[in-house]
Structure formats: C-alpha cells, structure tokens
Design a protein around this motif. Structure first.
Motif, mmCIF file in Angstrom:
data_model
loop_
_atom_site.group_PDB
_atom_site.id
_atom_site.type_symbol
_atom_site.label_atom_id
_atom_site.label_comp_id
_atom_site.label_asym_id
_atom_site.label_seq_id
_atom_site.Cartn_x
_atom_site.Cartn_y
_atom_site.Cartn_z
ATOM 1 N N LEU A 10 -55.812 50.445 -12.187
ATOM 2 C CA LEU A 10 -56.529 49.384 -11.495
ATOM 3 C C LEU A 10 -57.645 49.692 -10.427
ATOM 4 N N LEU A 11 -57.623 50.786 -10.069
ATOM 5 C CA LEU A 11 -58.678 51.339 -9.248
ATOM 6 C C LEU A 11 -59.862 51.557 -9.997
ATOM 7 N N LEU A 12 -59.691 52.109 -11.145
ATOM 8 C CA LEU A 12 -60.714 52.314 -12.129
ATOM 9 C C LEU A 12 -61.293 51.107 -12.711
ATOM 10 N N ALA A 13 -60.410 49.962 -13.081
ATOM 11 C CA ALA A 13 -61.022 48.932 -13.517
ATOM 12 C C ALA A 13 -61.640 48.051 -12.404
ATOM 13 N N GLY A 14 -61.415 48.235 -10.997
ATOM 14 C CA GLY A 14 -62.220 47.775 -10.053
ATOM 15 C C GLY A 14 -63.246 48.261 -9.970
ATOM 16 N N LEU A 15 -63.481 49.654 -9.992
ATOM 17 C CA LEU A 15 -65.115 50.262 -10.267
ATOM 18 C C LEU A 15 -65.712 49.900 -11.272
ATOM 19 N N VAL A 16 -65.123 49.291 -12.308
ATOM 20 C CA VAL A 16 -65.928 48.939 -13.551
ATOM 21 C C VAL A 16 -66.135 47.330 -13.365
ATOM 22 N N ALA A 21 -69.315 42.143 -11.708
ATOM 23 C CA ALA A 21 -69.434 40.886 -11.088
ATOM 24 C C ALA A 21 -70.518 40.674 -9.961
ATOM 25 N N ALA A 22 -70.782 41.751 -9.218
ATOM 26 C CA ALA A 22 -71.831 41.722 -8.337
ATOM 27 C C ALA A 22 -73.346 41.583 -9.051
ATOM 28 N N GLN A 23 -73.568 42.008 -10.022
ATOM 29 C CA GLN A 23 -74.608 41.759 -11.190
ATOM 30 C C GLN A 23 -74.811 40.328 -11.408
ATOM 31 N N ALA A 24 -73.585 39.836 -11.803
ATOM 32 C CA ALA A 24 -73.739 38.486 -12.368
ATOM 33 C C ALA A 24 -73.816 37.549 -11.318
ATOM 34 N N ALA A 25 -73.459 37.814 -9.701
ATOM 35 C CA ALA A 25 -73.652 37.081 -8.850
ATOM 36 C C ALA A 25 -75.050 37.299 -8.046
ATOM 37 N N ASP A 26 -75.763 38.277 -8.380
ATOM 38 C CA ASP A 26 -76.993 38.675 -7.957
ATOM 39 C C ASP A 26 -76.848 39.221 -6.504
ATOM 40 N N GLU A 27 -76.048 40.184 -6.585
ATOM 41 C CA GLU A 27 -75.710 40.756 -5.184
ATOM 42 C C GLU A 27 -75.990 42.393 -5.302
ATOM 43 N N PRO A 28 -77.302 42.713 -5.282
ATOM 44 C CA PRO A 28 -77.385 43.959 -5.525
ATOM 45 C C PRO A 28 -76.862 45.153 -4.541
ATOM 46 N N PHE A 29 -76.788 44.689 -3.332
ATOM 47 C CA PHE A 29 -76.612 45.391 -2.176
ATOM 48 C C PHE A 29 -74.923 45.814 -2.426
ATOM 49 N N THR A 30 -74.141 45.029 -3.117
ATOM 50 C CA THR A 30 -72.704 45.377 -3.285
ATOM 51 C C THR A 30 -72.611 46.390 -4.317
ATOM 52 N N ILE A 31 -73.610 46.472 -5.536
ATOM 53 C CA ILE A 31 -73.524 47.701 -6.243
ATOM 54 C C ILE A 31 -73.955 48.744 -5.728
ATOM 55 N N THR A 32 -74.823 48.730 -4.648
ATOM 56 C CA THR A 32 -75.429 49.893 -3.876
ATOM 57 C C THR A 32 -74.231 50.400 -2.916
ATOM 58 N N LEU A 33 -73.336 49.622 -2.488
ATOM 59 C CA LEU A 33 -72.236 50.134 -1.897
ATOM 60 C C LEU A 33 -71.322 50.687 -2.681
ATOM 61 N N ALA A 34 -70.879 50.015 -3.995
ATOM 62 C CA ALA A 34 -70.167 50.640 -4.818
ATOM 63 C C ALA A 34 -70.814 52.103 -5.329
ATOM 64 N N THR A 35 -71.805 52.162 -5.375
ATOM 65 C CA THR A 35 -72.578 53.500 -5.866
ATOM 66 C C THR A 35 -72.591 54.605 -4.769
ATOM 67 N N ARG A 36 -72.411 54.269 -3.789
ATOM 68 C CA ARG A 36 -72.183 55.071 -2.383
ATOM 69 C C ARG A 36 -70.940 55.625 -2.549
ATOM 70 N N ASN A 167 -82.997 52.318 -17.127
ATOM 71 C CA ASN A 167 -83.875 51.980 -16.095
ATOM 72 C C ASN A 167 -83.158 52.235 -14.819
ATOM 73 N N THR A 168 -83.252 53.427 -14.227
ATOM 74 C CA THR A 168 -82.367 53.883 -13.136
ATOM 75 C C THR A 168 -82.904 53.134 -11.658
ATOM 76 N N LEU A 169 -84.033 52.797 -12.094
ATOM 77 C CA LEU A 169 -84.456 51.789 -10.879
ATOM 78 C C LEU A 169 -83.662 50.503 -10.380
ATOM 79 N N ALA A 170 -83.131 50.115 -11.476
ATOM 80 C CA ALA A 170 -82.268 48.982 -11.754
ATOM 81 C C ALA A 170 -80.784 49.431 -11.033
ATOM 82 N N PRO A 171 -80.152 48.789 -9.980
ATOM 83 C CA PRO A 171 -79.031 49.445 -9.308
ATOM 84 C C PRO A 171 -77.811 49.519 -10.257
ATOM 85 N N LEU A 172 -77.651 48.546 -11.463
ATOM 86 C CA LEU A 172 -76.262 48.611 -12.302
ATOM 87 C C LEU A 172 -76.422 49.956 -13.252
#
Length: 327
Positions: A10-16, A21-36, A167-172
C-alpha cells in the motif's frame, strides 16, 4: 500475505498514485514534496544497511550525503557557462549527465565510507558513534572553508541535470527517476538481508565472537556494509542537491545525520520499508505542522518518544503487530 507486506504494498502504491493524482490536478508542489520524501527515504535505506543489518549507529552519515551532493554540484558547475572557480584552476571535466554524476557520487561517498569505516570500526559502542560524528564534522567544516565552491553560502546550479530521453525539468519525470532508484535500493537491501553475507552480518551484530570462531572476520563484514551504506546515502545526496539545484555545508551537518537516523527509527530499524514510512511521515509532518508553528519538531519528538517506548519496531512494526527487524 502478512500485514507488513500488505502495508509495504500500500505504501508503494501510494508513492506511485499520489504524484500521478497531483499531476492530474496540476499541483507540482505535491510532487516536489513526494520527491523530497523519496530521496530522504533512499538516504535512510543506506543508513538502514549499516544500522538495521550491521548494528552500526553512525552519526556521520551526513558526510556521505553531502559528498554526493558536492559531487553533483562540482561536476554541474564545471559544465555551466560561468566559471565559479577562479581560485581553483582544477582540471575537472564538467557534466550535466545524471548517470555520470550518480556514478561519481557513489564512488566518492563509497571511498569516503571505506576510509572512515576502516578507522571507526577499530572502536565500538559510544566510541564508534563519536568518531563517526567527528568525521562528519570534519567534512562539514572543510566545506565551509571551501571558498572555491561557495564556502558557507553553498553552490547554486541553475539548471537541473539531464537524463537521456527524459525531461528532468518537469517534476514528474524526475520523481519517477528517484522512485526507481529507491526501489532498486530496497531490492538491494532485501537481497543483502537474505544473502549469506546478510546472515553473517546479523550474526556479527549479535555475537561477534561466534562469527570469528567459524573463520569469518566481523570487522570486515561491518566494513563492507558500511561502504555500501555510505554509497547509497551519497547517491541520495546527489539527488537531493539536484532537486534543490543547490548544495551547501548544511547537507553535512550533524543535524542532517540525526534527521536520517530519525527516519529509520521512526519507520522501523531493520525493516524493509521502515525508512520509506519514516520519510513519508516526516515530510508530511514538516509540511502540515511547519506552516502552523516553527516548533513543529516538538510534535515529531513526541511521536518519536512514543515509538521508542511503545513500538520498538517503528511504524512498520506497529502495523505488523510485532517488534524485531527485517522480515
């Protein structure tokens, strides 16, 4: 399927799913938090090899984290159009290629871990803790005085490094790279824990004299684990510097070492997904409570205290319903 394995899945599924979902909602900051969170989890997986499998309590792992970061910063700065190193006319070929930078970060931090480990493992217990802390502080103060690469102000990298075909400049896409590397590190941890080397390392952690009696060298086993641990933590440091496009001596501070250790303890020492759970909880608390008060670490301390007193297996052990280490 055990509760622990279900939790891991479940944890791994959440990381995926969360970044998608953040990308679909246009929330790049959430992706940055997940990356951190993923990068810190990778650093904690590195420490978990030394701590969880080898029983080595190191307060100097920020040195490897920072060495990986500076490996990225130095190579990338030499590849940029400006020249920040007028005082240091060193013949270093710069590069913006992530695979090359990762390799250099792994080799540099692994070599540092070999030297530090060979010296530190002459001691044990609290003396080992203090000597690793001392080595970490030596590297920390060296980078502060390293004016050629920013000194105390650190070194900025204005464009993120590249990976072939992405394209590593994109968050996803960058998040995807970090997640793949985390999964590779988790796979390595699992293989090590179940291998003859991992079993011998575990025995050396519990009863070194018996391991020596059957012809194995406990110190050599611990040193190999320490080098692998440092190399993985160094890779995480390179990714962390690339995420922020900035590297500074703060990456080598003893506070950073403590933070990485907190992630392991919070999630579960010796647990496969312990560092991941710890990193996710840590980054979530930092984001949610950090906006309320600058003293959010108080709440983290209370949670950590509860884990130490009532859930020795960490978050993963609490979910699994039992203490202990790797399953």
């Amino acid at each position: 399927m055990t509760r622990e394995r279900l939790f891991n899945a479940l944890l791994l599924a959440g990381l995926v799913l969360v970044p998608l979902a953040a990308q679909a909602a246009d929330e790049p900051f959430t992706i940055t938090l997940a990356t951190r969170a993923v990068i810190l989890a990778l650093a904690a997986v590195g420490l978990n090899i030394a701590l969880g499998l080898g029983g080595l309590v190191s307060l100097g792992h920020a040195a490897f984290f920072g060495i990986g970061g500076y490996a990225m910063g130095i190579l990338a700065s030499h590849a940029q159009s400006y020249a920040p190193l007028a005082e240091w006319p060193i013949l270093i070929e710069g590069t913006k290629s992530m695979p090359v930078i990762w390799l250099v970060a792994i080799l540099a931090s692994g070599l540092a871990a070999l030297v530090i480990g060979a010296l530190s493992l002459r001691t044990s217990g609290v003396y080992f803790i203090m000597i690793t802390l001392a080595f970490g502080q030596m590297f920390f103060f060296f980078t502060i005085s390293w004016a050629a690469y920013g000194g105390e102000d650190g070194l900025s990298i204005y464009v993120r490094n590249g990976f072939p075909g992405l394209n590593t400049l994109a968050p996803l896409p960058f998040y995807g790279l970090c997640l793949v590397l985390l999964c590779a590190a988790l796979w390595l941890f699992d293989r090590l824990a179940k291998s003859p080397f991992g079993l011998a390392l575990g025995a050396a952690r519990q009863v070194p004299a018996r391991v020596a009696a059957v012809g194995l060298d406990p110190t050599r086993l611990r040193l190999v684990a320490f080098v692998i641990s440092g190399a993985i933590t160094g890779l995480a440091g390179a990714l962390f510097a690339d995420l922020n496009r900035f590297v500074s001596p703060a990456m080598l501070s003893w506070q950073m070492s403590g933070e990485i250790m907190v992630l392991v303890i919070l999630g579960g020492v010796g647990r496969l997904f312990g560092p991941v759970a710890g990193a996710v909880v840590y980054v979530t608390l930092e984001h949610l409570l950090g906006g309320i008060t600058e003293f959010w670490h108080i709440f983290l301390g209370l949670i950590l205290l509860g884990i130490v007193l009532f859930a020795r297996g960490g978050i993963v052990g609490l979910v699994a319903g039992r203490g202990g280490g790797h399953d």
